[in-house]
Design a protein around this motif. Structure first.
Motif, short mmCIF file in Angstrom:
data_model
loop_
_atom_site.label_atom_id
_atom_site.label_comp_id
_atom_site.label_asym_id
_atom_site.label_seq_id
_atom_site.Cartn_x
_atom_site.Cartn_y
_atom_site.Cartn_z
N ASP A 30 0.80 -1.22 0.00
CA ASP A 30 0.00 0.00 0.00
C ASP A 30 0.84 1.28 0.00
N LYS A 31 1.89 1.31 0.81
CA LYS A 31 2.62 2.57 1.04
C LYS A 31 3.95 2.69 0.30
N GLN A 32 4.57 1.56 -0.04
CA GLN A 32 5.93 1.62 -0.57
C GLN A 32 6.11 0.94 -1.92
N GLY A 33 4.99 0.62 -2.55
CA GLY A 33 5.06 0.11 -3.92
C GLY A 33 5.71 -1.25 -4.08
N MET A 34 5.53 -2.11 -3.09
CA MET A 34 6.06 -3.47 -3.21
C MET A 34 5.45 -4.14 -4.44
N PRO A 35 6.27 -4.78 -5.28
CA PRO A 35 5.71 -5.42 -6.48
C PRO A 35 4.84 -6.62 -6.12
N ALA A 36 3.55 -6.46 -6.37
CA ALA A 36 2.57 -7.51 -6.05
C ALA A 36 1.52 -7.51 -7.15
N HIS A 37 0.91 -8.65 -7.36
CA HIS A 37 -0.09 -8.81 -8.40
C HIS A 37 -1.36 -9.36 -7.77
N ARG A 38 -2.46 -8.69 -8.03
CA ARG A 38 -3.75 -9.10 -7.48
C ARG A 38 -4.35 -10.17 -8.37
N MET A 39 -4.71 -11.29 -7.77
CA MET A 39 -5.36 -12.38 -8.49
C MET A 39 -6.66 -12.69 -7.74
N GLY A 40 -7.74 -12.09 -8.20
CA GLY A 40 -8.99 -12.21 -7.46
C GLY A 40 -8.86 -11.46 -6.16
N ARG A 41 -9.08 -12.14 -5.05
CA ARG A 41 -8.95 -11.53 -3.73
C ARG A 41 -7.55 -11.68 -3.16
N LEU A 42 -6.67 -12.40 -3.84
CA LEU A 42 -5.36 -12.72 -3.30
C LEU A 42 -4.26 -11.89 -3.92
N TRP A 43 -3.24 -11.60 -3.14
CA TRP A 43 -2.01 -10.99 -3.65
C TRP A 43 -1.00 -12.09 -3.91
N LYS A 44 -0.31 -12.00 -5.02
CA LYS A 44 0.73 -12.97 -5.38
C LYS A 44 2.00 -12.23 -5.74
N PHE A 45 3.13 -12.90 -5.57
CA PHE A 45 4.44 -12.27 -5.72
C PHE A 45 5.39 -13.16 -6.51
N LYS A 46 6.25 -12.52 -7.29
CA LYS A 46 7.38 -13.20 -7.93
C LYS A 46 8.61 -12.88 -7.09
N LYS A 47 9.30 -13.91 -6.65
CA LYS A 47 10.44 -13.74 -5.76
C LYS A 47 11.50 -12.83 -6.35
N ASP A 48 11.79 -12.98 -7.64
CA ASP A 48 12.84 -12.16 -8.25
C ASP A 48 12.45 -10.68 -8.28
N GLU A 49 11.16 -10.37 -8.48
CA GLU A 49 10.71 -8.98 -8.46
C GLU A 49 10.86 -8.38 -7.06
N VAL A 50 10.48 -9.16 -6.06
CA VAL A 50 10.60 -8.69 -4.67
C VAL A 50 12.06 -8.52 -4.28
N ASP A 51 12.91 -9.45 -4.71
CA ASP A 51 14.35 -9.33 -4.42
C ASP A 51 14.91 -8.04 -4.99
N GLU A 52 14.56 -7.70 -6.23
CA GLU A 52 15.04 -6.47 -6.86
C GLU A 52 14.52 -5.24 -6.13
N TRP A 53 13.25 -5.29 -5.71
CA TRP A 53 12.65 -4.18 -4.97
C TRP A 53 13.38 -3.95 -3.65
N VAL A 54 13.68 -5.03 -2.94
CA VAL A 54 14.41 -4.91 -1.67
C VAL A 54 15.81 -4.36 -1.92
N LYS A 55 16.51 -4.91 -2.92
CA LYS A 55 17.87 -4.44 -3.23
C LYS A 55 17.88 -2.96 -3.60
#
Length: 70
Positions: A30-55
């Motif tokens: 919500d606040k920091q733009g973490m890469p997430a994808h909404r699939m219906g009611r669920l949030w899903k994540f790709k590990k490599d996208e999150v790793d790049e975001w953290v780095k």
């Protein structure tokens, strides 16, 4: 990379991977733009996208960063 390494991760899985609570994950989306994808009611994540975001500093506490700039 095996197919299992590239699968979509749930909020619980990504929070466990990062060592934070699921509430923190939702706040980051919500606040920091973490890469997430909404699939219906669920949030899903790709590990490599999150790793790049953290780095790239995406998980940095912006309120603490603002205090340091002043």
């Amino acid at each position: 990379m095996s197919e299992m390494d590239d699968r979509w991760l749930s909020v619980d899985e990504i929070s466990q991977y990062l060592g934070v609570s699921s509430d923190t994950v939702y706040r980051w989306i919500d606040k920091q733009g973490m890469p997430a994808h909404r699939m219906g009611r669920l949030w899903k994540f790709k590990k490599d996208e999150v790793d790049e975001w953290v780095k790239g500093g995406g998980a940095a506490d912006r309120s603490k960063m603002n205090e340091q700039e002043e």
